[in-house]
Design an enzyme around this catalytic site. Structure first.
Site, PDB file in Angstrom:
ATOM      1  CE  LYS A  27       0.889  -2.557 -10.459  1.00  0.00           C
ATOM      2  NZ  LYS A  27       0.906  -1.331 -10.414  1.00  0.00           N
ATOM      3  CD  GLN A  78       7.204  -2.122  -5.558  1.00  0.00           C
ATOM      4  OE1 GLN A  78       7.324  -0.937  -5.203  1.00  0.00           O
ATOM      5  NE2 GLN A  78       5.821  -2.522  -5.200  1.00  0.00           N
ATOM      6  CE  LYS A  92       6.955  -3.111  -1.155  1.00  0.00           C
ATOM      7  NZ  LYS A  92       6.418  -1.784  -1.205  1.00  0.00           N
ATOM      8  CE  LYS A 114       8.104   3.248  -5.658  1.00  0.00           C
ATOM      9  NZ  LYS A 114       6.992   2.231  -4.666  1.00  0.00           N
ATOM     10  N   GLY A 144       0.488   4.360  -7.839  1.00  0.00           N
ATOM     11  CA  GLY A 144       0.877   5.585  -7.028  1.00  0.00           C
ATOM     12  C   GLY A 144       2.003   5.152  -6.036  1.00  0.00           C
ATOM     13  CG  ASP A 145       5.637   5.624  -3.367  1.00  0.00           C
ATOM     14  OD1 ASP A 145       5.539   4.315  -2.993  1.00  0.00           O
ATOM     15  OD2 ASP A 145       6.469   6.540  -3.000  1.00  0.00           O
ATOM     16  CB  THR A 185      -0.755   0.314   1.259  1.00  0.00           C
ATOM     17  OG1 THR A 185      -0.880   0.388  -0.317  1.00  0.00           O
ATOM     18  CG2 THR A 185       0.501   0.263   1.681  1.00  0.00           C
ATOM     19  CG  ASN A 204      -3.194   5.709   0.026  1.00  0.00           C
ATOM     20  OD1 ASN A 204      -2.629   4.567   0.215  1.00  0.00           O
ATOM     21  ND2 ASN A 204      -4.595   5.598  -0.197  1.00  0.00           N
ATOM     22  CB  SER A 248      -1.514  -2.852  -7.916  1.00  0.00           C
ATOM     23  OG  SER A 248      -1.651  -1.312  -7.297  1.00  0.00           O
TER      24      SER A 248
HETATM   25  P1  NDP Z   1       1.336  10.243   0.351  1.00  0.00           P
HETATM   26  O1  NDP Z   1       1.816  11.289  -0.271  1.00  0.00           O
HETATM   27  O2  NDP Z   1      -0.092  10.064   0.556  1.00  0.00           O
HETATM   28  O3  NDP Z   1       1.604  10.678   1.912  1.00  0.00           O
HETATM   29  C1  NDP Z   1       2.997  10.706   2.351  1.00  0.00           C
HETATM   30  C2  NDP Z   1       2.987  11.089   3.843  1.00  0.00           C
HETATM   31  O4  NDP Z   1       4.133  11.075   4.428  1.00  0.00           O
HETATM   32  C3  NDP Z   1       2.589  12.363   4.070  1.00  0.00           C
HETATM   33  O5  NDP Z   1       2.051  12.805   5.183  1.00  0.00           O
HETATM   34  C4  NDP Z   1       3.975  13.237   3.948  1.00  0.00           C
HETATM   35  O6  NDP Z   1       3.980  14.594   4.625  1.00  0.00           O
HETATM   36  C5  NDP Z   1       4.875  12.474   4.547  1.00  0.00           C
HETATM   37  N1  NDP Z   1       6.272  12.399   4.071  1.00  0.00           N
HETATM   38  C6  NDP Z   1       6.587  12.168   2.638  1.00  0.00           C
HETATM   39  N2  NDP Z   1       7.779  12.491   2.593  1.00  0.00           N
HETATM   40  C7  NDP Z   1       8.417  12.945   3.733  1.00  0.00           C
HETATM   41  C8  NDP Z   1       9.628  13.517   4.196  1.00  0.00           C
HETATM   42  N3  NDP Z   1      10.648  13.423   3.500  1.00  0.00           N
HETATM   43  N4  NDP Z   1       9.575  13.872   5.545  1.00  0.00           N
HETATM   44  C9  NDP Z   1       8.529  13.795   6.273  1.00  0.00           C
HETATM   45  N5  NDP Z   1       7.361  13.237   5.954  1.00  0.00           N
HETATM   46  C10 NDP Z   1       7.180  12.955   4.567  1.00  0.00           C
HETATM   47  O7  NDP Z   1       2.229   8.948   0.265  1.00  0.00           O
HETATM   48  P2  NDP Z   1       1.637   7.415   0.630  1.00  0.00           P
HETATM   49  O8  NDP Z   1       0.926   7.369   2.001  1.00  0.00           O
HETATM   50  O9  NDP Z   1       1.357   6.788  -0.639  1.00  0.00           O
HETATM   51  O10 NDP Z   1       3.042   6.593   1.032  1.00  0.00           O
HETATM   52  C11 NDP Z   1       3.793   6.703   2.320  1.00  0.00           C
HETATM   53  C12 NDP Z   1       4.879   5.556   2.258  1.00  0.00           C
HETATM   54  O11 NDP Z   1       4.279   4.404   2.049  1.00  0.00           O
HETATM   55  C13 NDP Z   1       5.795   5.623   1.137  1.00  0.00           C
HETATM   56  O12 NDP Z   1       7.219   5.332   1.810  1.00  0.00           O
HETATM   57  C14 NDP Z   1       5.627   4.780   0.201  1.00  0.00           C
HETATM   58  O13 NDP Z   1       6.769   4.567  -0.667  1.00  0.00           O
HETATM   59  C15 NDP Z   1       4.916   3.720   0.943  1.00  0.00           C
HETATM   60  N6  NDP Z   1       4.062   3.095   0.232  1.00  0.00           N
HETATM   61  C16 NDP Z   1       2.966   3.402  -0.324  1.00  0.00           C
HETATM   62  C17 NDP Z   1       1.967   2.518  -0.879  1.00  0.00           C
HETATM   63  C18 NDP Z   1       0.765   2.963  -1.697  1.00  0.00           C
HETATM   64  O14 NDP Z   1       0.013   2.061  -2.104  1.00  0.00           O
HETATM   65  N7  NDP Z   1       0.309   4.254  -1.809  1.00  0.00           N
HETATM   66  C19 NDP Z   1       2.145   1.028  -1.184  1.00  0.00           C
HETATM   67  C20 NDP Z   1       3.212   0.642  -0.278  1.00  0.00           C
HETATM   68  C21 NDP Z   1       4.238   1.560   0.226  1.00  0.00           C
HETATM   69  P3  NDP Z   1       4.101  15.733   3.897  1.00  0.00           P
HETATM   70  O15 NDP Z   1       2.408  15.978   3.036  1.00  0.00           O
HETATM   71  O16 NDP Z   1       4.329  17.102   4.556  1.00  0.00           O
HETATM   72  O17 NDP Z   1       4.973  15.660   2.585  1.00  0.00           O
HETATM   73  O1  2IT Z   2       5.526   0.740  -2.736  1.00  0.00           O
HETATM   74  C1  2IT Z   2       4.573   0.362  -3.298  1.00  0.00           C
HETATM   75  O2  2IT Z   2       4.310  -0.837  -3.083  1.00  0.00           O
HETATM   76  C2  2IT Z   2       3.640   1.236  -3.994  1.00  0.00           C
HETATM   77  N1  2IT Z   2       3.828   2.160  -4.130  1.00  0.00           N
HETATM   78  C3  2IT Z   2       2.617   0.389  -4.713  1.00  0.00           C
HETATM   79  C4  2IT Z   2       2.969  -0.137  -6.191  1.00  0.00           C
HETATM   80  C5  2IT Z   2       1.852  -0.602  -7.006  1.00  0.00           C
HETATM   81  O3  2IT Z   2       2.187  -0.955  -8.101  1.00  0.00           O
HETATM   82  O4  2IT Z   2       0.443  -0.522  -6.317  1.00  0.00           O
END
Ligand code: NDP
Ligand code: 2IT
Length: 448
Positions: A93, A114, A117, A129, A168-169, A213, A244, A380
């Site tokens: 997952k 992961q 976590k 992943k 998603g991520d 998240t 997100n 999830s």
């Molecule tokens: P999104 O794609 O929705 O948003 C990512 C954000 O981070 C954007 O604002 C993006 O800016 C910025 N960003 C991404 N890469 C870079 C980079 N290399 N340098 C600077 N800014 C960057 O992703 P999420 O919000 O889903 O994910 C954000 C973080 O949270 C990640 O580390 C992800 O692994 C983690 N996460 C996500 C979960 C989820 O459920 N979605 C769960 C747990 C953790 P720009 O648009 O300019 O690229």
């Molecule tokens: O980093 C994370 O925990 C996620 N991107 C969410 C993973 C999931 O299966 O909901």
């Protein structure tokens, strides 16, 4: 720096040798092995049967070609990945990341984190992943759809509700999950809702998954603040990113009476001393998919800054919610000098090892990503539960479960840190509590 126990040194050396050049994977493994010294001192039997070596080796790694046709009729090629890291506690997952920086080392670091976590959630999910070096920026809906269909055409044979369940991520949200699910359904001729999470509400998604998240990370920090008799109300916060995780982190902080004064994307950051206008931010990011600079263009009291670091902005609470290693030692020094009291990682591994050390040495509450951001994957798992029982829960019911799970994660991290002699060290607590659950299941299965 915490030292690696000498019994664990050869394990790290082997990981480094066999996975040469995978810097982020080395970083994630090093941090966990630093914590495990205290475990093997108490319980040397965890060194038996190469248990720790096996946890560091993915069960399966899939790398594949993803050809697709752009709007101009040209054929493009990307690389697809899925690392099925550990299935001791349940089906693999973890999310899919579409970003040009993606490579096998990044997917492996994310998959490795992961495992622990997911174990911390207490729910039956293993760790994995995936993703691609595809860059969604500037691509039309049609291009995104064709890319997702091609990606799933290869990946579908490796998935299943009892096998591997992506979500998603970075770069993968509701739109992409819809295209991926549609193609999976078409290829398999099965309406297998539990094969993907983060689905739309009309086709088997869970309420509160979008928010989970960010909300969960705020609940985690709220609980950490509680250990010092304080709370979000009246505090200044900075949240990096504007995707997100960041958006729903900001929403929950505001609900709890905190003020978020800055957020960012890869182009720079905005400062809004009156507090981020969430409706405007959602319109820019979720509806129009524009850059964060647009916020300052539409909100005259705000400033857009494209130099320096968002961590230069003084705050009480910092929640890095963009990407790995975005908060450096220099940033940590600045935050500490400016009086930060708590750091909660919404992103995966956003603080460099030096930054983590500085926060901990300064006695700042520090919630590591694998604990603080576990609310997304936990919800999830709740989505999988609803799919399996063909049920659909209310927002309130789902959020209540999420809040309970986050309290549980906080408390097991805190109790484990105390049990192993470092009260308040949530990094140690998360790594050990997650490890013990996975290790016990693996031990029960014998050598596999
Ligand atoms: P999104 O794609 O929705 O948003 C990512 C954000 O981070 C954007 O604002 C993006 O800016 C910025 N960003 C991404 N890469 C870079 C980079 N290399 N340098 C600077 N800014 C960057 O992703 P999420 O919000 O889903 O994910 C954000 C973080 O949270 C990640 O580390 C992800 O692994 C983690 N996460 C996500 C979960 C989820 O459920 N979605 C769960 C747990 C953790 P720009 O648009 O300019 O690229
Ligand atoms: O980093 C994370 O925990 C996620 N991107 C969410 C993973 C999931 O299966 O909901």
């Amino acid at each position: 720096m915490p030292k690696i126990d000498e019994k664990l040194e050869p394990i790290l050396a082997q990981v480094q040798r066999r996975n040469a050049g995978e810097a982020e994977f080395h970083q994630a493994v090093t941090e966990v092995l630093e914590s495990l010294g205290r475990v093997v001192a108490k319980r040397p039997d965890y060194l038996d049967h190469a248990l720790i070596e096996r946890i560091c080796e993915p069960e399966r790694q899939i790398i594949f070609r993803v050809p697709w046709v752009d709007d101009g009729g040209d054929v493009r090629i990307n690389r697809g990945f899925r690392v099925q890291f550990n299935s001791a506690l349940g089906p693999y997952k973890g999310g899919l990341r579409f970003h040009p920086s993606v490579n096998i080392g990044i997917i492996k670091f994310l998959g490795f984190e992961q495992i622990f976590k997911n174990a911390l959630t207490g729910l039956p999910i293993g760790g994995g992943k995936g993703g691609s070096d595809f860059d969604p920026k500037g691509r039309s809906d049609g291009e995104i759809m064709r890319f997702c269909q091609s990606y799933m055409t290869e990946l579908h044979r490796h998935l299943g509700e009892y096998t591997d369940v992506p979500a998603g991520d970075i770069g993968v949200g509701g739109r992409e999950i819809g295209y991926l699910f549609g193609q999976y359904k078409r290829l398999t001729n099965r309406y297998e809702a539990g094969v993907l999470t983060g689905k739309g509400l009309v086709y088997g998604g869970s309420r509160a998954r979008t928010e989970a998240t960010g909300y969960g990370a705020v609940y985690f920090v709220e609980r950490m603040l509680g250990t010092r008799g304080t709370e979000f109300a009246g505090k200044r916060a900075v949240v990096s990113g504007s995707g997100n995780v960041a958006i729903y982190t900001i929403e929950k902080i505001q609900e709890l009476g905190g003020k978020v004064v800055a957020c960012s994307d890869s182009g720079g950051y905005v400062v809004d001393e009156d507090g981020i206008d969430l409706e405007l931010l959602k319109d820019i990011k979720e509806v129009r998919r524009e850059r964060i600079s647009e916020y300052a263009a539409r909100q005259s009291r705000a400033h857009f800054i494209d130099s320096g670091s968002i961590w230069d902005v003084p705050c009480d609470i910092a929640m890095p919610s963009a990407t790995q290693n975005e908060l450096t030692g220099g940033d940590a020094r600045k935050l500490i000098a400016n009086g930060v009291i708590a750091v909660g990682e919404g992103a995966n591994m956003p603080s460099t090892p030096e930054a983590v050390r500085l926060f901990q040495e300064a006695g700042i509450l520090f919630g590591p990503g694998k604990a603080a951001n576990a609310g997304g994957v936990a919800t999830s798992a709740l989505e999988m539960q609803q799919n399996a029982s063909r049920d659909s829960w209310t927002f309130e019911q789902t959020e209540r479960r999420l809040a309970e799970i986050m309290r549980g994660i906080h408390d097991i991290c805190a109790a484990t840190a105390e049990e192993y002699g470092k009260p308040g060290d949530y990094v140690l607590g998360a790594n050990i509590a997650g490890f013990v659950r996975v290790a016990e299941a693996m031990r029960a299965f014998g050598v596999i």
